[in-house]
Design an enzyme around this catalytic site. Structure first.
Site, short mmCIF file in Angstrom:
data_model
loop_
_atom_site.label_atom_id
_atom_site.label_comp_id
_atom_site.label_asym_id
_atom_site.label_seq_id
_atom_site.Cartn_x
_atom_site.Cartn_y
_atom_site.Cartn_z
N PRO A 265 76.74 33.62 4.93
CA PRO A 265 77.48 34.37 3.90
C PRO A 265 78.60 35.20 4.52
CG PRO A 265 75.21 35.20 4.11
CD PRO A 265 75.35 34.04 5.04
N GLU A 266 79.77 35.10 3.94
CA GLU A 266 80.90 35.90 4.38
C GLU A 266 81.11 37.04 3.39
OE1 GLU A 266 84.35 34.50 6.07
OE2 GLU A 266 83.58 32.59 6.77
N LYS B 150 79.79 43.23 6.08
CA LYS B 150 78.91 42.16 5.61
C LYS B 150 77.48 42.66 5.38
CE LYS B 150 80.80 38.60 8.29
NZ LYS B 150 80.70 37.22 8.80
N ARG C 224 85.07 28.93 18.11
CA ARG C 224 85.06 28.68 16.67
C ARG C 224 86.16 27.70 16.32
NH1 ARG C 224 82.89 33.37 14.17
NH2 ARG C 224 82.59 31.99 12.40
#
Ligand SMILES: [Zn+2]
Length: 297
Positions: free
Chosen positions: A2-3, A59, A287
Site C-alpha cells: 500500500p502506498e 504511510k 527499484r
C-alpha cells in the site's frame, strides 16, 4: 504494497467505521515481529479508550484515542518513596495513559485492517483483535509481517513533509541542489513522506523529468511542475481509492484496489500514451523506474 493513496483510503474507511467506538478488550497473538511496542503496553493503552479519529501520517494509520470517562480512572503511578529515588520502571513497560495516546499501524507489504462481526472467521496471520463496544471487531492481519503496531503518547511524527500539504516553495527548498537522482530524492522519506515507487514514476512522467536526472540540474520551474504533478497524481489516486474502500477494509479483505491507470509504471515496452515511444525501464537504487525517453528529459 500500500502506498500513500491506499493508506489514506484505508484510514478514511476506518475513520468512518470505528470513530466514536470504544475498545473494550484486546487480544494479541504470539508473533513478536509486528509489535513495535510491547504487547502488554499496546493492550493496556487501547483498552477502555474511545477512538476519536483515524487519520494518515505518511504511510502510517494513526488512531487518536481518548480515555473513556465512563470507566474508572487508571490507578495513579507510584511516586518515589522516602529515602529512595523514583521507582524505576522502563517507560516501555508502562501503558500510555495520557489523554493524547495514539495507536499507530503501518501496513508494511501485506498488512490489512479489517472491521467485522465477532463471528467472522479469524483469518490466518491475525496478530491483533480489538473488541469494540459496538460489538464489532477490528483485526490486524499480516501474512508477511512487515507491518508494525505501536502506541505513542501523542503527536506522532514519522518525519518528512506531507506531500499533499507541502507548498511549492517548501517543495523547491527540499529538493533544490541535491546530488542524487530525482527519483531517489522523491523516495527519500526524510524529505517527503509516503511517496512510493509507483507514484514517483507517474509524477516524473507528468512533470517531463527522467528518473535518473540529477536533482541539482532541475530548474526551479521544473520543480514547480513536479510539485503539482506529485499532488495531482496522489489526489487522483485517493479519489479512485474512495470507491473501493469497502473492499479493502471489510470482512473478506479483498485486496483489489481500483488503481489509477498508470502511464509509465509497469508499462515497459508498451507505447507511451502521449507520443507512442516504447516505455523504458531502468533500475535505480534497486527499484524499477519507468519513463518515456521522448516525453521526459
Ligand atoms: Zn512519450
Amino acid at each position: 504494497m500500500p502506498e500513500l493513496p491506499e493508506v489514506e483510503t484505508i484510514a478514511r474507511g476506518l475513520d468512518k467505521r470505528v470513530t466514536g467506538d470504544t475498545v473494550e478488550s484486546v487480544w494479541i497473538g504470539s508473533r513478536q515481529q509486528p509489535l513495535k511496542s510491547r504487547a502488554s503496553v499496546i493492550a493496556a493503552t487501547l483498552e477502555g479508550k474511545r477512538i476519536l479519529r483515524v487519520h494518515r501520517a505518511g504511510k502510517h494509520i494513526v488512531f487518536d484515542l481518548e480515555a473513556d470517562t465512563r470507566r474508572a480512572p487508571a490507578p495513579t503511578r507510584k511516586i518515589s518513596r522516602a529515602g529512595r529515588g523514583p521507582t524505576r520502571q522502563s517507560p516501555s513497560l508502562q501503558p500510555i495513559d495520557s489523554e493524547t495516546a495514539q495507536w499507530i499501524v503501518h501496513l508494511g507489504m501485506t498488512g490489512r485492517m479489517v472491521v467485522c462481526e465477532p463471528g467472522a472467521e479469524i483469518a490466518k496471520h491475525t496478530h491483533l483483535i480489538a473488541k469494540l463496544a459496538s460489538g464489532r471487531e477490528l483485526r490486524f492481519i499480516d501474512p508477511r509481517m512487515f507491518g508494525k503496531l505501536s502506541v505513542h503518547s501523542g503527536g506522532f511524527d514519522p518525519g518528512g513533509v506531507e506531500p499533499l500539504d507541502v507548498s511549492a516553495e517548501e517543495f523547491v527548498a527540499l529538493f533544490r541542489g541535491r546530488k542524487t537522482p530525482i527519483k531517489s530524492a522523491l523516495l527519500n522519506q526524510k524529505l517527503l513522506r509516503g511517496v512510493g515507487n509507483i507514484y514517483a514514476d507517474e509524477s516524473l512522467f507528468r512533470a517531463g523529468i527522467r528518473p535518473r536526472r540529477r536533482t541539482s540540474t532541475i530548474t526551479r520551474e521544473q520543480l514547480g511542475k513536479l510539485h503539482r504533478a506529485v499532488r495531482e497524481v496522489l489526489r487522483e489516486a485517493i479519489a479512485l481509492g474512495g470507491s473501493s474502500i469497502s473492499d479493502y477494509v471489510d470482512a473478506d479483505g479483498e485486496e483489489g484496489f481500483f488503481q489509477l491507470q498508470h502511464r509509465v509504471y509497469g508499462r515497459e515496452g508498451a507505447p507511451c500514451l502521449a507520443c507512442g515511444t516504447a516505455i523504458r525501464r531502468v533500475v535505480l537504487g534497486g527499484r524499477s523506474s519507468h519513463y518515456c525517453a521522448k516525453c521526459q528529459k
